[in-house]
Write an enzyme that holds these catalytic residues in place. Structure first.
Site, PDB file in Angstrom:
ATOM      1  N   HIS A  42       0.836  -1.202   0.000  1.00  0.00           N
ATOM      2  CA  HIS A  42       0.000   0.000   0.000  1.00  0.00           C
ATOM      3  C   HIS A  42       0.881   1.266   0.000  1.00  0.00           C
ATOM      4  O   HIS A  42       0.569   2.253  -0.662  1.00  0.00           O
ATOM      5  CB  HIS A  42      -0.869   0.071   1.262  1.00  0.00           C
ATOM      6  CG  HIS A  42      -1.914  -1.000   1.370  1.00  0.00           C
ATOM      7  ND1 HIS A  42      -1.856  -1.994   2.315  1.00  0.00           N
ATOM      8  CD2 HIS A  42      -3.051  -1.205   0.667  1.00  0.00           C
ATOM      9  CE1 HIS A  42      -2.926  -2.771   2.189  1.00  0.00           C
ATOM     10  NE2 HIS A  42      -3.660  -2.323   1.197  1.00  0.00           N
ATOM     11  N   GLN A  66     -18.655  -5.699  -0.328  1.00  0.00           N
ATOM     12  CA  GLN A  66     -17.866  -6.578  -1.192  1.00  0.00           C
ATOM     13  C   GLN A  66     -17.539  -7.915  -0.518  1.00  0.00           C
ATOM     14  O   GLN A  66     -16.808  -8.727  -1.065  1.00  0.00           O
ATOM     15  CB  GLN A  66     -16.602  -5.878  -1.691  1.00  0.00           C
ATOM     16  CG  GLN A  66     -15.558  -5.566  -0.629  1.00  0.00           C
ATOM     17  CD  GLN A  66     -14.478  -4.638  -1.161  1.00  0.00           C
ATOM     18  OE1 GLN A  66     -14.688  -3.455  -1.385  1.00  0.00           O
ATOM     19  NE2 GLN A  66     -13.287  -5.170  -1.377  1.00  0.00           N
ATOM     20  N   GLN A 158      -9.585  -6.618 -10.359  1.00  0.00           N
ATOM     21  CA  GLN A 158     -10.164  -5.386  -9.801  1.00  0.00           C
ATOM     22  C   GLN A 158      -9.670  -4.162 -10.583  1.00  0.00           C
ATOM     23  O   GLN A 158     -10.459  -3.266 -10.922  1.00  0.00           O
ATOM     24  CB  GLN A 158      -9.781  -5.266  -8.329  1.00  0.00           C
ATOM     25  CG  GLN A 158     -10.102  -3.929  -7.695  1.00  0.00           C
ATOM     26  CD  GLN A 158      -9.859  -3.933  -6.198  1.00  0.00           C
ATOM     27  OE1 GLN A 158     -10.696  -4.387  -5.456  1.00  0.00           O
ATOM     28  NE2 GLN A 158      -8.728  -3.421  -5.747  1.00  0.00           N
ATOM     29  N   ARG A 192      -4.270 -10.023   4.003  1.00  0.00           N
ATOM     30  CA  ARG A 192      -4.751 -11.346   4.433  1.00  0.00           C
ATOM     31  C   ARG A 192      -3.606 -12.317   4.733  1.00  0.00           C
ATOM     32  O   ARG A 192      -3.851 -13.374   5.319  1.00  0.00           O
ATOM     33  CB  ARG A 192      -5.691 -11.933   3.381  1.00  0.00           C
ATOM     34  CG  ARG A 192      -7.049 -11.218   3.356  1.00  0.00           C
ATOM     35  CD  ARG A 192      -8.050 -11.940   2.474  1.00  0.00           C
ATOM     36  NE  ARG A 192      -9.403 -11.423   2.644  1.00  0.00           N
ATOM     37  CZ  ARG A 192     -10.011 -10.569   1.815  1.00  0.00           C
ATOM     38  NH1 ARG A 192      -9.371 -10.116   0.759  1.00  0.00           N
ATOM     39  NH2 ARG A 192     -11.238 -10.160   2.054  1.00  0.00           N
TER      40      ARG A 192
END
Ligand code: PAF
Length: 284
Positions: A42, A66, A158, A192
């Site tokens: 990020h 989502q 995405q 994750r």
């Protein structure tokens, strides 16, 4: 001297006031949409946004629409204080952290339903995922009204869906993709990954290895169906439960009809225990 604190706004009115001030001063504005639990991947997106625009907003919102009811919305990692400290280190200008009621006020009843690049792959396993992503990103784009928004290639489908939404809805925003940031053993960085046990973490880089092998086989002339079957078998033999390992056309994500066509993209999603990992690489 105490470390710099990044300003956080939680109401749309405050957000618009800050952005209006920047625009008045002639600044370009970049947006990095996130769900928090920030890692080096990020921060690279923020650095790129910073390099391309005078002011950078990072949104932190764990978007419930989502997640399917059985997915990890409630246990998704949250650490706003840690995120703010990391964002200060990369000179982020503003954190946009609306709560649920600010993002989806009572009566909210409109969704963006993408098709095209949204079809298959993730959607085959998470049918309403891209409706949630496309809706929240469209809202973030109209809330922040940035000149550009940066997304990681780690979530390649995405990124393609967002490019398609921006094109189809004529949103005046440049979408910038950033290459996947990887750990030294090749595992793509992801919030994750924190779910993985020690044993799973040691196995996890195989997913990248199998992508590399599959791409190399196809470039060597092995038929796509055979190369992906081998890859799925290798992952299954190591203990992964494979949702998909596919090659698609890189720009549109259309299924490959002409195997000589380039560039292609190899995309994979597989479970290790209770953790679902996704990854992808270019095949060109
Ligand atoms: O990639 C993510 O973290 C999310 O899907 C996004 C783009 C922030 C939308 O909630």
């Amino acid at each position: 001297m105490s470390p710099r604190q990044v300003k956080v706004v939680r109401s749309l009115a405050q957000l618009r006031e800050v952005v209006r001030g920047w625009r008045g001063a002639g600044d370009r504005v970049g947006l990095v949409p996130t769900m928090g639990a920030l890692h080096e991947g990020h921060l690279s997106l923020v650095r790129l946004a910073k390099a391309k625009s005078g002011r950078t907003v990072v949104s932190i919102f764990v978007n419930p629409t989502q997640f399917a009811p059985h997915e990890d919305f409630t246990r998704y990692p949250r650490d706003e204080a840690g995120d703010r400290a990391k964002l200060a280190s990369v000179d982020c200008d503003l954190v946009w952290a609306p709560d649920l009621a600010e993002m989806y006020p009572t009566g909210h009843a409109t969704s963006v339903v993408p098709k095209g690049a949204a079809e298959g792959l993730e959607s085959a396993h998470r049918p309403s995922f891209f409706v949630g992503v496309a809706t929240v990103c469209t809202k973030l784009f109209t809330q922040v009204a940035p000149d550009l928004a940066v997304f990681g290639e780690k979530d390649y489908q995405q990124l393609c869906v967002i490019r398609q939404v921006v094109r189809d809805l004529d949103l005046p925003i440049e979408i910038v993709g950033h290459p996947t940031v990887r750990e030294s053993d090749g595992l793509a960085m992801s919030s994750r990954n924190a779910y993985l046990t020690g044993e799973e973490r040691a196995l996890a880089p195989l997913i990248h290895q199998v992508l590399l092998e599959t791409a190399a086989s196809v470039l060597d002339g092995v038929r796509i169906q055979e190369a992906t079957r081998r890859g799925r078998d290798r992952l299954a033999a190591a203990g992964f439960r494979v949702d998909y390992l596919e090659l698609r056309e890189a720009g549109t994500l259309a299924p490959v009809e002409d195997e000589s066509k380039r560039p292609l993209r190899a995309l994979v999603a597989a479970w290790l225990g209770k953790t679902r990992l996704i990854d992808n690489i270019a095949v060109s």
